[in-house]
Scaffold this motif. Structure first.
Motif, mmCIF file in Angstrom:
data_model
loop_
_atom_site.group_PDB
_atom_site.id
_atom_site.type_symbol
_atom_site.label_atom_id
_atom_site.label_comp_id
_atom_site.label_asym_id
_atom_site.label_seq_id
_atom_site.Cartn_x
_atom_site.Cartn_y
_atom_site.Cartn_z
ATOM 1 N N TYR A 1 -50.428 100.768 -1.016
ATOM 2 C CA TYR A 1 -49.545 100.161 -1.117
ATOM 3 C C TYR A 1 -50.157 98.998 0.042
ATOM 4 C CZ TYR A 1 -49.347 101.016 4.350
ATOM 5 O OH TYR A 1 -49.585 100.783 5.291
ATOM 6 N N ASP B 1 -42.282 108.594 0.658
ATOM 7 C CA ASP B 1 -41.178 108.622 1.191
ATOM 8 C C ASP B 1 -41.433 107.827 2.084
ATOM 9 O OD1 ASP B 1 -39.374 109.827 -0.485
ATOM 10 O OD2 ASP B 1 -39.767 111.775 0.621
ATOM 11 N N GLN C 1 -42.223 104.618 3.606
ATOM 12 C CA GLN C 1 -41.558 102.567 3.868
ATOM 13 C C GLN C 1 -42.758 101.684 4.832
ATOM 14 O OE1 GLN C 1 -39.095 101.785 2.704
ATOM 15 N NE2 GLN C 1 -38.970 104.001 1.920
ATOM 16 N N LYS D 1 -42.506 95.493 6.128
ATOM 17 C CA LYS D 1 -41.565 94.530 6.152
ATOM 18 C C LYS D 1 -42.698 93.601 6.267
ATOM 19 C CE LYS D 1 -37.755 96.059 4.604
ATOM 20 N NZ LYS D 1 -38.014 97.095 2.902
ATOM 21 N N GLU E 1 -44.630 95.222 -0.239
ATOM 22 C CA GLU E 1 -43.375 96.398 0.610
ATOM 23 C C GLU E 1 -43.646 97.502 -0.512
ATOM 24 O OE1 GLU E 1 -40.261 94.161 1.617
ATOM 25 O OE2 GLU E 1 -41.187 92.766 2.757
#
Length: 116
Positions: free
Chosen positions: A32, A44, A46, A49, A57
């Motif tokens: 990312y 998984d 995250q 933001k 994201e």
């Protein structure tokens, strides 16, 4: 990479560029983007933001290899290795030890961290 090919052509350089992801070991990772490279092993995970760029994201699955593996399997004799990885130089160099010992390559790199 197209820009790099155009510059090489304009200067009569014999240059080949490869769209590969390098690391200290071959594996599947998830990438990312923020202001620096971020890789995780957990699909998984995250990412934080980022209201300024929602694309940051998202996780992107990436197959990575080492420079040593890439050079050996591709039967490439490198003369120059350019690394500009926004802070991920050390893991790439760890995966390039055999290449750097075996070939008299010029190493051209930009660094962002003190450990480099």
């Amino acid at each position: 990479m197209e820009r790099l090919r155009l510059v090489a052509s304009a200067n009569d350089w014999r240059l080949e560029a490869y769209p590969i992801a390098l690391n200290s070991q071959a594996q599947e990772l998830y990438y990312y983007n923020t202001h620096m490279a971020n890789f995780v092993t957990n699909p998984d995970f995250q990412p934080p933001k980022d209201s300024s760029n929602p694309e940051n994201e998202a996780l992107h699955k990436v197959s990575v290899t080492t420079l040593d593996n890439f050079i050996e399997t591709g039967k490439i004799v490198p003369q120059l290795v350019k690394i500009d990885t926004e802070g991920y130089e050390v893991p790439i160099l760890k995966g390039a030890i055999n290449t750097l010992q075996q070939y008299p390559v010029d190493l051209f790199m930009e660094t962002h961290r003190d450990e480099c």
